[in-house]
Design an enzyme around this catalytic site. Sequence first.
Site, PDB file in Angstrom:
ATOM      1  N   THR A 114      11.872  -7.274 -10.727  1.00  0.00           N
ATOM      2  CA  THR A 114      11.454  -8.652 -10.978  1.00  0.00           C
ATOM      3  C   THR A 114      10.142  -8.944 -10.266  1.00  0.00           C
ATOM      4  O   THR A 114       9.998  -8.647  -9.080  1.00  0.00           O
ATOM      5  CB  THR A 114      12.549  -9.633 -10.504  1.00  0.00           C
ATOM      6  OG1 THR A 114      13.752  -9.310 -11.200  1.00  0.00           O
ATOM      7  CG2 THR A 114      12.166 -11.075 -10.767  1.00  0.00           C
ATOM      8  N   SER A 171      -3.395  -3.429  -0.606  1.00  0.00           N
ATOM      9  CA  SER A 171      -2.303  -4.150   0.047  1.00  0.00           C
ATOM     10  C   SER A 171      -2.798  -5.509   0.517  1.00  0.00           C
ATOM     11  O   SER A 171      -3.798  -5.597   1.233  1.00  0.00           O
ATOM     12  CB  SER A 171      -1.798  -3.344   1.236  1.00  0.00           C
ATOM     13  OG  SER A 171      -0.833  -4.098   1.937  1.00  0.00           O
ATOM     14  N   ALA A 172      -2.090  -6.578   0.132  1.00  0.00           N
ATOM     15  CA  ALA A 172      -2.583  -7.934   0.375  1.00  0.00           C
ATOM     16  C   ALA A 172      -2.589  -8.337   1.854  1.00  0.00           C
ATOM     17  O   ALA A 172      -3.428  -9.121   2.283  1.00  0.00           O
ATOM     18  CB  ALA A 172      -1.756  -8.937  -0.431  1.00  0.00           C
ATOM     19  N   HIS A 173      -1.645  -7.797   2.659  1.00  0.00           N
ATOM     20  CA  HIS A 173      -1.540  -8.309   4.034  1.00  0.00           C
ATOM     21  C   HIS A 173      -2.658  -7.810   4.950  1.00  0.00           C
ATOM     22  O   HIS A 173      -2.761  -8.235   6.095  1.00  0.00           O
ATOM     23  CB  HIS A 173      -0.157  -8.017   4.637  1.00  0.00           C
ATOM     24  CG  HIS A 173       0.084  -6.600   5.083  1.00  0.00           C
ATOM     25  ND1 HIS A 173      -0.081  -6.208   6.390  1.00  0.00           N
ATOM     26  CD2 HIS A 173       0.496  -5.510   4.411  1.00  0.00           C
ATOM     27  CE1 HIS A 173       0.243  -4.922   6.496  1.00  0.00           C
ATOM     28  NE2 HIS A 173       0.590  -4.473   5.314  1.00  0.00           N
ATOM     29  N   CYS A 233       1.872   3.162  13.003  1.00  0.00           N
ATOM     30  CA  CYS A 233       2.996   3.855  12.378  1.00  0.00           C
ATOM     31  C   CYS A 233       3.447   5.034  13.224  1.00  0.00           C
ATOM     32  O   CYS A 233       4.608   5.402  13.220  1.00  0.00           O
ATOM     33  CB  CYS A 233       2.612   4.354  11.000  1.00  0.00           C
ATOM     34  SG  CYS A 233       1.813   3.103  10.015  1.00  0.00           S
ATOM     35  N   GLY A 235       0.818  -1.210   0.000  1.00  0.00           N
ATOM     36  CA  GLY A 235       0.000   0.000   0.000  1.00  0.00           C
ATOM     37  C   GLY A 235       0.854   1.265   0.000  1.00  0.00           C
ATOM     38  O   GLY A 235       0.531   2.257  -0.660  1.00  0.00           O
ATOM     39  N   THR A 236       1.958   1.223   0.722  1.00  0.00           N
ATOM     40  CA  THR A 236       2.823   2.394   0.816  1.00  0.00           C
ATOM     41  C   THR A 236       3.372   2.768  -0.560  1.00  0.00           C
ATOM     42  O   THR A 236       3.318   3.941  -0.958  1.00  0.00           O
ATOM     43  CB  THR A 236       3.975   2.124   1.813  1.00  0.00           C
ATOM     44  OG1 THR A 236       3.391   1.825   3.085  1.00  0.00           O
ATOM     45  CG2 THR A 236       4.889   3.324   1.939  1.00  0.00           C
ATOM     46  N   ASN A 267      -7.999   3.874   8.660  1.00  0.00           N
ATOM     47  CA  ASN A 267      -7.387   2.769   9.395  1.00  0.00           C
ATOM     48  C   ASN A 267      -7.433   2.938  10.904  1.00  0.00           C
ATOM     49  O   ASN A 267      -7.242   1.984  11.642  1.00  0.00           O
ATOM     50  CB  ASN A 267      -5.932   2.574   8.944  1.00  0.00           C
ATOM     51  CG  ASN A 267      -5.153   3.870   8.903  1.00  0.00           C
ATOM     52  OD1 ASN A 267      -5.557   4.833   8.245  1.00  0.00           O
ATOM     53  ND2 ASN A 267      -4.046   3.926   9.615  1.00  0.00           N
ATOM     54  N   GLN A 317      -7.639  -0.424   3.572  1.00  0.00           N
ATOM     55  CA  GLN A 317      -8.488  -0.982   4.630  1.00  0.00           C
ATOM     56  C   GLN A 317      -9.825  -1.465   4.084  1.00  0.00           C
ATOM     57  O   GLN A 317     -10.444  -2.363   4.654  1.00  0.00           O
ATOM     58  CB  GLN A 317      -8.749   0.060   5.734  1.00  0.00           C
ATOM     59  CG  GLN A 317      -7.539   0.390   6.585  1.00  0.00           C
ATOM     60  CD  GLN A 317      -7.096  -0.757   7.481  1.00  0.00           C
ATOM     61  OE1 GLN A 317      -7.885  -1.611   7.877  1.00  0.00           O
ATOM     62  NE2 GLN A 317      -5.820  -0.786   7.800  1.00  0.00           N
TER      63      GLN A 317
HETATM   64  C1  LIG Z   1      -1.621  -0.472   6.046  1.00  0.00           C
HETATM   65  C2  LIG Z   1      -2.040   0.708   5.261  1.00  0.00           C
HETATM   66  C3  LIG Z   1      -1.203   1.250   4.261  1.00  0.00           C
HETATM   67  C4  LIG Z   1       0.186   0.718   4.013  1.00  0.00           C
HETATM   68  O1  LIG Z   1       0.176  -0.511   3.353  1.00  0.00           O
HETATM   69  P1  LIG Z   1       1.488  -1.441   3.404  1.00  0.00           P
HETATM   70  O2  LIG Z   1       1.185  -2.553   2.463  1.00  0.00           O
HETATM   71  O3  LIG Z   1       1.628  -1.899   4.815  1.00  0.00           O
HETATM   72  O4  LIG Z   1       2.627  -0.608   2.941  1.00  0.00           O
HETATM   73  C5  LIG Z   1      -1.666   2.320   3.536  1.00  0.00           C
HETATM   74  N1  LIG Z   1      -2.878   2.848   3.762  1.00  0.00           N
HETATM   75  C6  LIG Z   1      -3.715   2.360   4.697  1.00  0.00           C
HETATM   76  C7  LIG Z   1      -5.053   2.971   4.888  1.00  0.00           C
HETATM   77  C8  LIG Z   1      -3.317   1.287   5.485  1.00  0.00           C
HETATM   78  O5  LIG Z   1      -4.135   0.816   6.430  1.00  0.00           O
END
Ligand SMILES: *Cc1c(COP(=O)(O)O)cnc(C)c1O
Length: 395
Positions: A237, A199-201, A327, A71-72, A151, A179
């Site tokens: 890659t 973001s997948a995690h 963060c 996401g970052t 978030n 989110q």
């Molecule tokens: C966690 C989060 C991110 C960052 O994503 P990462 O994959 O951890 O870099 C960005 N925006 C929001 C709203 C998030 O909750």
Amino acid sequence: MKEIYLDHAATTKLDERVLKKMMPYFTEYYGNANSQHGMGRDAQKAVDEARDEIASLIGAKPSEIYFTSGGTESDNWVLRGVCKAFADKGKHVIISKIEHAAMLSTAAELEKEGFEFSYIGVDKEGFIDLDELKKAIRPDTILISCMYANNEVGTIEPIKEIVKIAHEHKILCHTDAVQAMGAMRINVGELGVDFMSFSAHKFNGPKGMGALFVKTGARLNRLISGGHQERTRRGGTTNVPGVVGFAEALKLTYETLDEDVKYVAGLRDRFIKRVTEEIPYVKLNGPRDGSKRLPNNADFSFEYIEGESILFSLDLAGIAVSSGSACSSGSLEPSHVLLALGVPEELAHGSIRFTFGKENTVEDVDYTVDKLKEIVERLRKMSPLFKLDGTVKEV
Ligand SMILES: *Cc1c(COP(=O)(O)O)cnc(C)c1O
């Protein structure tokens, strides 16, 4: 020893089924997706299938999905990429005050490079002020960005309306849906956005794996220079296991989304009800209307005590939570999101975010409330503002 994980907005557990799907791409089909031999073609085939799957799940074309490291990176890319692409047209960008650090710190850097940002405020539940947004638009505005769901306090923003306003003025529109993705069915076509970060995690996929949706025709310079990967728009890659894991995690999430959302929202509502009824001097931050709040989110300010002290005591009891945003924790600055909601500084310091997941149980909720009651009572007894009978001292 109990272990109760209530920090699903920070990250989630990798689904075993996702891991299983990813494994062969580490050890068996480990070719470089750009290579022109059979091993490369196997890897490329997996990437193509994953991209098709994700695209179809969110109503996009496969060619509109670009894989990133998370996401970052997606947030950095869209801000820098649009600023670079449109620098000759304008240097003004509009974002909300409650964006993630990935947006806010990139904005601060771009300001130093000569771009101008307007930061739009929110009401006391965290909803963006659409009138202020409209008034901030200038002839040289090149991008409007507002997160889909916050978030920290879980507010779900009116993205469709924001897109409408942006497009009426022929301005591109981005939303950070990191989110939102695991909490609702995303349809980029229906929303009309030009860019969306994922973001997948955050939905039981692997860490270090994200995507940016870029609508066909939306101009965007690249952020990461390198080879010809991702149609020459993002070098590096390809993370084949990550891409496969992203698609599998999203597919599984959407297979049971309705029942999972209902279940998790039930835990959240039970928690909110018990905390509000059983613990004095506590305020819920974010929307009261559960349908306008992320189903997994409950964020509370506990008066007369420090959030950090609650966090450490809960940690000792085996309960994992977050104070403000993960963060910004570690710093003594109160959360910028809570301040934007108008939460007074002392109260913002006493805030804790609880985010539930489908692995949590009703017993987890009840155990946490019981512990929390004990902890808050004990900490307040040590607070100079509090009398032993639980009433507030006159000052
Ligand atoms: C966690 C989060 C991110 C960052 O994503 P990462 O994959 O951890 O870099 C960005 N925006 C929001 C709203 C998030 O909750």
